[in-house]
Design an enzyme around this catalytic site. Structure first.
Site, PDB file in Angstrom:
ATOM      1  N   ARG A 121       6.991  -1.591  -0.347  1.00  0.00           N
ATOM      2  CA  ARG A 121       6.228  -0.354  -0.583  1.00  0.00           C
ATOM      3  C   ARG A 121       6.850   0.423  -1.720  1.00  0.00           C
ATOM      4  NH1 ARG A 121       6.401   3.574   3.108  1.00  0.00           N
ATOM      5  NH2 ARG A 121       4.533   4.547   2.304  1.00  0.00           N
ATOM      6  N   LYS A 186      16.367  -1.654  10.110  1.00  0.00           N
ATOM      7  CA  LYS A 186      15.013  -2.147   9.767  1.00  0.00           C
ATOM      8  C   LYS A 186      14.916  -3.659   9.967  1.00  0.00           C
ATOM      9  CE  LYS A 186      11.653  -2.068   5.984  1.00  0.00           C
ATOM     10  NZ  LYS A 186      11.043  -1.277   4.924  1.00  0.00           N
ATOM     11  N   ARG A 320      12.590  10.777   6.153  1.00  0.00           N
ATOM     12  CA  ARG A 320      13.981  10.391   6.418  1.00  0.00           C
ATOM     13  C   ARG A 320      14.558  11.309   7.472  1.00  0.00           C
ATOM     14  NH1 ARG A 320      15.353   6.430   3.808  1.00  0.00           N
ATOM     15  NH2 ARG A 320      14.786   5.986   1.676  1.00  0.00           N
TER      16      ARG A 320
HETATM   17  C1  BTN Z   1       8.201  -2.531   2.849  1.00  0.00           C
HETATM   18  O1  BTN Z   1       8.512  -2.048   1.760  1.00  0.00           O
HETATM   19  O2  BTN Z   1       8.786  -2.231   3.882  1.00  0.00           O
HETATM   20  C2  BTN Z   1       7.074  -3.547   2.911  1.00  0.00           C
HETATM   21  C3  BTN Z   1       7.595  -4.946   2.724  1.00  0.00           C
HETATM   22  C4  BTN Z   1       6.529  -6.012   2.793  1.00  0.00           C
HETATM   23  C5  BTN Z   1       7.083  -7.380   2.483  1.00  0.00           C
HETATM   24  C6  BTN Z   1       6.078  -8.466   2.702  1.00  0.00           C
HETATM   25  S1  BTN Z   1       6.785 -10.078   2.672  1.00  0.00           S
HETATM   26  C7  BTN Z   1       5.196 -10.794   2.682  1.00  0.00           C
HETATM   27  C8  BTN Z   1       4.331  -9.955   1.767  1.00  0.00           C
HETATM   28  N1  BTN Z   1       4.468 -10.384   0.404  1.00  0.00           N
HETATM   29  C9  BTN Z   1       5.029  -9.452  -0.373  1.00  0.00           C
HETATM   30  O3  BTN Z   1       5.232  -9.575  -1.600  1.00  0.00           O
HETATM   31  N2  BTN Z   1       5.301  -8.363   0.350  1.00  0.00           N
HETATM   32  C10 BTN Z   1       4.908  -8.523   1.731  1.00  0.00           C
END
Ligand code: BTN
Length: 323
Positions: A121, A186, A320
């Protein structure tokens, strides 16, 4: 010779002679020896036993599309177009390619063993080491225009949490808007990307889910994190099993969301809210208050010191804990 074929042969944990491996893979013993060195370079622990052969000491958890499909409900199994790849840039991008190539009206799902440009994100990257975690994306279609998407990422958070709970993971928490937490930190994240309006009122979204399964080190990650293997060390974690549980739960949640809306997810989300009753801040400290759960659209509610309630909209804001 594909390294994956060699790993598959070694994955039973038994000792295999160089000769039998060479025979089965149709290559020379020297080629086997070279590939063993490559495996070791990639972090696999391989024991070379004098006079007997090679043994893979570290456990491997190979992705297998047939095994994933076998673990889905029969109805869903016939509806999915599942792609399992060794390496992609991002499974979210891969799902879009899958859609472009046509998937016979089936549900496009992409899983990869590693990602070279995994996305998180807010423009962050998502570390995606080979063989360790689950990187999964699904393409879903919703009717009702863009506004229908409010709260959608929270819906997927509930789905993933429920899937993990059915696999026996205790204390799964959700951090608004869509992080999956365990008490140690996390565990995973969800990235919902909008492809756009296909026709009036019909939108396609790609939901990308990353879950730490076996990961034991993560350089450059700037917050406490956890994995299924570290939280539940007595379980033999299989990424295929986690994938099947998550696919089933997300598909069910998408159907429920389409038919009933966000409201039914509010309570299940709040029951797992890790910020409930904690002093938190938003907008880099501009706003401070006590976590009060979410409203009927998925906005986060901050109870201010003056006794008011301020709704925080999902999007680019993150919350946060105040230290
Ligand atoms: C976050 O920032 O917490 C979200 C992370 C999401 C990661 C997943 S892994 C599968 C899919 N492909 C990506 O490039 N991102 C999501």
């Amino acid at each position: 010779m594909k390294l994956k074929a060699l790993v598959a042969l070694l994955s039973d944990g038994q000792v295999h002679s160089g000769e039998s491996l060479a025979l089965q893979l149709g290559v020379s013993r020297t080629a086997i020896w070279k590939q063993m060195r490559r495996l070791m370079d990639q972090g696999f622990e391989v024991a070379s036993i004098r006079g007997r052969g090679y043994q893979l000491v570290s456990r491997v958890d190979l992705l297998d599309s047939a095994l994933i499909i076998k673990q889905l409900d029969a109805g869903l199994a016939t509806r999915v177009d599942l792609r399992v790849r060794d390496e992609v840039d991002s499974t979210n991008a891969e799902v879009l390619r899958q859609v472009a190539e046509g998937c016979d009206g089936k549900l496009p799902i992409s899983i990869a063993d590693s990602q070279t440009a995994g996305r998180g994100r807010r423009g962050r990257s998502w570390q995606s080491p080979r063989g360790e975690n689950l990187y999964l994306s699904m393409g879903l279609v919703f009717h009702g225009g863009f506004s229908v998407l409010d709260g959608l990422s929270l819906v997927f958070g509930v789905a993933v949490a429920e899937a993990l709970e059915t696999l026996g993971v205790p204390d799964v928490g959700l951090k608004w808007p869509n992080d999956i937490f365990l008490p140690a930190g996390k565990l995973g994240g969800i990235l919902v990307e909008l492809q756009g309006e296909l026709q009036e009122g019909v939108v396609r979204v790609v939901v990308g889910i990353g879950i730490n399964v076996h990961m034991h080190k993560a350089e450059g990650v700037d917050q406490p994190w956890s994995s299924l293997a570290s939280a539940c060390p007595d379980t033999e974690w299989s990424r295929n099993q986690v994938a099947a549980a998550v696919i089933g739960a997300v598909a069910d949640a998408a159907d429920t969301f389409s038919s009933k809306g966000f409201g039914v997810f509010r309570e299940p989300w709040q029951n797992r809210d890790i910020y409930c009753n904690r002093l938190i801040q938003a907008k880099d400290g501009e706003l401070k208050g006590v976590g009060n759960g979410i409203d009927g659209s998925g906005n986060y509610l901050l109870g201010t010191p003056e006794g008011g309630i301020v709704p925080i909209r999902a999007g680019e804001i993150s919350l946060r804990v105040v230290l």
